[in-house]
Design a protein around this motif. Structure first.
Motif, PDB file in Angstrom:
ATOM      1  N   LEU A   1     -46.564 -56.947  44.779  1.00  0.00           N
ATOM      2  CA  LEU A   1     -46.833 -57.223  46.193  1.00  0.00           C
ATOM      3  C   LEU A   1     -46.382 -58.604  46.618  1.00  0.00           C
ATOM      4  CD1 LEU A   1     -50.426 -55.705  46.621  1.00  0.00           C
ATOM      5  CD2 LEU A   1     -48.217 -54.623  47.067  1.00  0.00           C
ATOM      6  N   PHE A   2     -46.514 -59.599  45.726  1.00  0.00           N
ATOM      7  CA  PHE A   2     -46.276 -60.979  46.126  1.00  0.00           C
ATOM      8  C   PHE A   2     -44.927 -61.540  45.686  1.00  0.00           C
ATOM      9  CE2 PHE A   2     -51.010 -60.827  46.042  1.00  0.00           C
ATOM     10  CZ  PHE A   2     -51.210 -61.084  47.392  1.00  0.00           C
ATOM     11  N   VAL A   3     -44.222 -60.882  44.785  1.00  0.00           N
ATOM     12  CA  VAL A   3     -42.909 -61.368  44.350  1.00  0.00           C
ATOM     13  C   VAL A   3     -41.854 -60.875  45.340  1.00  0.00           C
ATOM     14  CG1 VAL A   3     -41.147 -61.247  42.556  1.00  0.00           C
ATOM     15  CG2 VAL A   3     -43.559 -61.452  41.924  1.00  0.00           C
ATOM     16  N   PRO A   4     -40.983 -61.761  45.861  1.00  0.00           N
ATOM     17  CA  PRO A   4     -39.942 -61.343  46.816  1.00  0.00           C
ATOM     18  C   PRO A   4     -39.015 -60.277  46.218  1.00  0.00           C
ATOM     19  CG  PRO A   4     -40.145 -63.731  46.786  1.00  0.00           C
ATOM     20  CD  PRO A   4     -40.980 -63.222  45.651  1.00  0.00           C
ATOM     21  N   GLN A   5     -38.821 -59.198  46.961  1.00  0.00           N
ATOM     22  CA  GLN A   5     -37.960 -58.096  46.537  1.00  0.00           C
ATOM     23  C   GLN A   5     -37.077 -57.666  47.704  1.00  0.00           C
ATOM     24  OE1 GLN A   5     -40.556 -55.040  44.491  1.00  0.00           O
ATOM     25  NE2 GLN A   5     -42.096 -56.594  44.913  1.00  0.00           N
ATOM     26  N   HIS A   6     -35.975 -56.975  47.400  1.00  0.00           N
ATOM     27  CA  HIS A   6     -35.109 -56.536  48.489  1.00  0.00           C
ATOM     28  C   HIS A   6     -35.513 -55.146  48.972  1.00  0.00           C
ATOM     29  CE1 HIS A   6     -32.574 -54.254  45.429  1.00  0.00           C
ATOM     30  NE2 HIS A   6     -32.667 -53.385  46.422  1.00  0.00           N
ATOM     31  N   CYS A   7     -35.322 -54.920  50.246  1.00  0.00           N
ATOM     32  CA  CYS A   7     -35.604 -53.630  50.857  1.00  0.00           C
ATOM     33  C   CYS A   7     -34.365 -53.135  51.588  1.00  0.00           C
ATOM     34  CB  CYS A   7     -36.769 -53.737  51.842  1.00  0.00           C
ATOM     35  SG  CYS A   7     -38.388 -53.501  51.097  1.00  0.00           S
ATOM     36  N   CYS A   8     -34.162 -51.825  51.575  1.00  0.00           N
ATOM     37  CA  CYS A   8     -33.052 -51.223  52.305  1.00  0.00           C
ATOM     38  C   CYS A   8     -33.384 -51.168  53.797  1.00  0.00           C
ATOM     39  CB  CYS A   8     -32.784 -49.806  51.791  1.00  0.00           C
ATOM     40  SG  CYS A   8     -32.224 -49.749  50.073  1.00  0.00           S
TER      41      CYS A   8
ATOM     42  N   VAL B   1     -39.172 -55.508  39.448  1.00  0.00           N
ATOM     43  CA  VAL B   1     -38.567 -56.487  40.361  1.00  0.00           C
ATOM     44  C   VAL B   1     -37.194 -56.964  39.899  1.00  0.00           C
ATOM     45  CG1 VAL B   1     -40.839 -57.253  41.143  1.00  0.00           C
ATOM     46  CG2 VAL B   1     -39.727 -58.470  39.273  1.00  0.00           C
ATOM     47  N   PHE B   2     -36.924 -56.977  38.595  1.00  0.00           N
ATOM     48  CA  PHE B   2     -35.624 -57.455  38.125  1.00  0.00           C
ATOM     49  C   PHE B   2     -34.614 -56.328  37.936  1.00  0.00           C
ATOM     50  CE2 PHE B   2     -38.408 -60.977  36.645  1.00  0.00           C
ATOM     51  CZ  PHE B   2     -37.774 -62.017  37.303  1.00  0.00           C
ATOM     52  N   ARG B   3     -35.085 -55.156  37.565  1.00  0.00           N
ATOM     53  CA  ARG B   3     -34.160 -54.032  37.339  1.00  0.00           C
ATOM     54  C   ARG B   3     -33.813 -53.314  38.635  1.00  0.00           C
ATOM     55  NH1 ARG B   3     -31.199 -50.599  37.530  1.00  0.00           N
ATOM     56  NH2 ARG B   3     -30.666 -48.925  36.042  1.00  0.00           N
TER      57      ARG B   3
ATOM     58  N   GLY C   1     -37.193 -64.594  40.713  1.00  0.00           N
ATOM     59  CA  GLY C   1     -37.536 -65.137  39.404  1.00  0.00           C
ATOM     60  C   GLY C   1     -38.497 -66.306  39.483  1.00  0.00           C
ATOM     61  N   THR C   2     -38.278 -67.187  40.486  1.00  0.00           N
ATOM     62  CA  THR C   2     -39.134 -68.368  40.623  1.00  0.00           C
ATOM     63  C   THR C   2     -40.590 -67.980  40.864  1.00  0.00           C
ATOM     64  OG1 THR C   2     -37.287 -69.660  41.517  1.00  0.00           O
ATOM     65  CG2 THR C   2     -39.524 -70.466  41.937  1.00  0.00           C
ATOM     66  N   VAL C   3     -40.822 -67.094  41.833  1.00  0.00           N
ATOM     67  CA  VAL C   3     -42.187 -66.691  42.168  1.00  0.00           C
ATOM     68  C   VAL C   3     -42.805 -65.884  41.035  1.00  0.00           C
ATOM     69  CG1 VAL C   3     -43.602 -65.340  43.773  1.00  0.00           C
ATOM     70  CG2 VAL C   3     -41.714 -66.739  44.636  1.00  0.00           C
ATOM     71  N   PHE C   4     -42.008 -65.000  40.408  1.00  0.00           N
ATOM     72  CA  PHE C   4     -42.535 -64.155  39.333  1.00  0.00           C
ATOM     73  C   PHE C   4     -43.082 -65.000  38.187  1.00  0.00           C
ATOM     74  CE2 PHE C   4     -42.160 -61.778  35.380  1.00  0.00           C
ATOM     75  CZ  PHE C   4     -42.717 -60.549  35.716  1.00  0.00           C
ATOM     76  N   PHE C   5     -42.282 -65.944  37.719  1.00  0.00           N
ATOM     77  CA  PHE C   5     -42.714 -66.740  36.565  1.00  0.00           C
ATOM     78  C   PHE C   5     -43.753 -67.796  36.950  1.00  0.00           C
ATOM     79  CE2 PHE C   5     -38.577 -65.142  35.028  1.00  0.00           C
ATOM     80  CZ  PHE C   5     -39.010 -64.551  33.855  1.00  0.00           C
ATOM     81  N   THR C   6     -43.658 -68.345  38.161  1.00  0.00           N
ATOM     82  CA  THR C   6     -44.663 -69.318  38.606  1.00  0.00           C
ATOM     83  C   THR C   6     -46.035 -68.670  38.697  1.00  0.00           C
ATOM     84  OG1 THR C   6     -43.006 -70.567  39.867  1.00  0.00           O
ATOM     85  CG2 THR C   6     -45.318 -70.918  40.435  1.00  0.00           C
TER      86      THR C   6
ATOM     87  N   ASN D   1     -48.864 -55.388  32.259  1.00  0.00           N
ATOM     88  CA  ASN D   1     -48.564 -55.640  33.666  1.00  0.00           C
ATOM     89  C   ASN D   1     -47.328 -56.521  33.819  1.00  0.00           C
ATOM     90  OD1 ASN D   1     -49.524 -55.490  36.562  1.00  0.00           O
ATOM     91  ND2 ASN D   1     -49.567 -57.701  36.286  1.00  0.00           N
ATOM     92  N   PHE D   2     -47.216 -57.531  32.974  1.00  0.00           N
ATOM     93  CA  PHE D   2     -46.072 -58.455  33.014  1.00  0.00           C
ATOM     94  C   PHE D   2     -44.768 -57.698  32.771  1.00  0.00           C
ATOM     95  CE2 PHE D   2     -43.026 -61.241  30.941  1.00  0.00           C
ATOM     96  CZ  PHE D   2     -43.043 -62.377  31.736  1.00  0.00           C
ATOM     97  N   ILE D   3     -44.743 -56.872  31.734  1.00  0.00           N
ATOM     98  CA  ILE D   3     -43.516 -56.142  31.385  1.00  0.00           C
ATOM     99  C   ILE D   3     -43.169 -55.110  32.459  1.00  0.00           C
ATOM    100  CG2 ILE D   3     -42.500 -54.557  29.709  1.00  0.00           C
ATOM    101  CD1 ILE D   3     -44.236 -55.949  27.559  1.00  0.00           C
ATOM    102  N   SER D   4     -44.167 -54.345  32.913  1.00  0.00           N
ATOM    103  CA  SER D   4     -43.921 -53.308  33.923  1.00  0.00           C
ATOM    104  C   SER D   4     -43.426 -53.910  35.229  1.00  0.00           C
ATOM    105  CB  SER D   4     -45.205 -52.506  34.172  1.00  0.00           C
ATOM    106  OG  SER D   4     -45.668 -51.908  32.986  1.00  0.00           O
ATOM    107  N   SER D   5     -44.051 -54.999  35.659  1.00  0.00           N
ATOM    108  CA  SER D   5     -43.651 -55.647  36.912  1.00  0.00           C
ATOM    109  C   SER D   5     -42.271 -56.277  36.797  1.00  0.00           C
ATOM    110  CB  SER D   5     -44.686 -56.701  37.311  1.00  0.00           C
ATOM    111  OG  SER D   5     -45.955 -56.125  37.504  1.00  0.00           O
TER     112      SER D   5
END
Length: 288
Positions: A70-77, A217-219, A228-233, A209-213
Motif C-alpha cells: 500500500l505504501f511503496v510507490p508502484q506504477h499503474c496503467c 513491487v520489483f517484479r 526501492g528507497t521507500v521499500f527498504f527504508t 511478508n518482505f519476500i512476497s512484497s
C-alpha cells in the motif's frame, strides 16, 4: 588505675562497635530494601510513560513495514487499459501496449482496490495485514510483560543482573521446604516464554511478508528509484527494533531474567519491588 583501665576498655568497645557498624565486609541482608525514595526517572510512572512513547513510535513503524503493497510507490496503467500483473493491455485486443502508455504512480486507493487486484496482489495484501496484526500482538505482549516487570520487580544498579534468579528466588522458606516467591518466579518465566514465541512467529511472518512484497513491487509494479528507497527504508524502520527485541526475548528466556526492552540500553529488573513485597507474602498470597 582500675577505674582508668575500665574506662579505656569501655572506650575501646565503643570504637570497635562503631567500626563493625561501618564495616563494608558485613554480609548484606538481601531481605532489606533500600529506603531511599526513588527519583522521578526511577519511578514506575516514568517507566510506564517511556513504554507508551516507544510503543506509539513502533506502531507507526509497523504500519510502514507491514503494509508494503500500500505504501511503496508502484506504477499503474491508465484507466482506459487493462492491468495484467503490471502489463498494460488493450481492453479489446488484449495486446501489450505498455510501451505506448505513460505509467503513473498508483494512489493509495488503487493499491487497496480489491475488485481490480489479481490473485497475487490479493495474496500479498492479505499477508501484509496478517503481518501487521502479528506485529501489534508483539507490542501488546511486550507492554503486558513490561508492565509486569515494572509493577512486580525493580532495578538495583548495586546488584548483578542475576541477583533475582540466583539469590531472591533461591532462598528457602522458613520451614526449609521449597523456595520463596515461587509463584512470582513462575509468572516471570511464563511472561518470558510467551514473549519469545510471539516474537518468533512475528519474525517468520515478517520475512515472508518482505519476500512476497518484494516480488510484487520489483517484479511486477516497479515505478522508479522511489520504489526501492521507500521499500527498504520502511523495513529498516522496524529491522533494528526486531533485532533488539528478539535478542531481549531470547536472552530473557534462556537466562530466566527480567530484561527490559524499553530503555536506551539493556536494563535488567534484578530484585523484587518493595511495594510488591508489602502486598504479597513469600508464597504469593495477597496480604490482607
Amino acid at each position: 588505675d582500675v577505674e582508668i583501665g575500665a574506662a579505656n576498655d569501655i572506650a575501646a568497645n565503643v570504637v570497635i562497635a562503631g567500626m563493625a557498624a561501618d564495616n563494608p565486609l558485613k554480609p548484606p541482608n538481601d531481605d532489606e530494601d533500600d529506603d531511599r525514595k526513588p527519583s522521578l526517572f526511577e519511578s514506575d510512572l516514568f517507566q510506564q510513560l517511556m513504554v507508551v512513547i516507544n510503543v506509539a513510535a513502533s506502531v507507526y513503524s509497523a504500519l510502514m513495514a507491514a503494509l508494503l503493497s500500500l505504501f511503496v510507490p508502484q506504477h499503474c496503467c491508465p484507466s482506459n487499459t487493462v492491468d495484467d500483473y503490471g502489463i498494460c493491455r488493450d481492453p479489446i485486443t488484449n495486446a501489450d501496449i505498455s510501451s505506448n502508455v505513460t505509467f503513473t504512480a498508483c494512489t493509495f486507493n488503487e493499491n487497496f482496490d480489491w475488485s481490480t487486484a489479481n490473485g497475487f496482489n490479493k495474496y500479498v495484501l492479505v499477508i501484509n495485514f496478517i503481518t501487521l496484526f502479528m506485529m501489534i500482538a508483539v507490542f501488546i505482549v511486550e507492554v503486558w510483560r513490561e508492565n509486569f516487570l515494572i509493577v512486580c520487580l525493580d532495578i538495583d544498579k548495586k546488584k548483578i543482573d542475576g541477583h533475582l534468579k540466583e539469590v531472591e528466588f533461591q532462598k528457602k522458606k522458613q520451614n526449609g521446604e521449597g523456595l520463596r516467591w515461587g509463584r512470582l518466579r513462575n509468572s516471570l518465566l511464563w511472561h518470558n516464554r510467551v514473549y519469545y514465541y510471539t516474537y518468533l512467529i512475528a519474525t517468520v511472518l515478517w520475512l515472508v511478508n518482505f519476500i512476497s512484497s518484494a516480488v510484487l513491487v520489483f517484479r511486477f509494479y516497479y515505478l522508479d528509484g522511489r520504489t526501492g528507497t521507500v521499500f527498504f527504508t520502511n523495513n529498516l524502520l522496524l529491522l533494528n527494533r526486531f533485532i533488539k527485541g528478539f535478542g531481549v526475548a531470547s536472552n530473557a528466556l534462556s537466562l530466566e531474567q527480567g530484561i527490559s526492552f524499553y530503555f536506551g540500553k539493556q536494563v535488567c529488573f534484578n530484585k523484587i519491588d518493595p511495594d510488591y513485597k508489602n502486598k504479597y507474602d513469600k508464597d504469593g498470597n495477597k496480604v490482607v
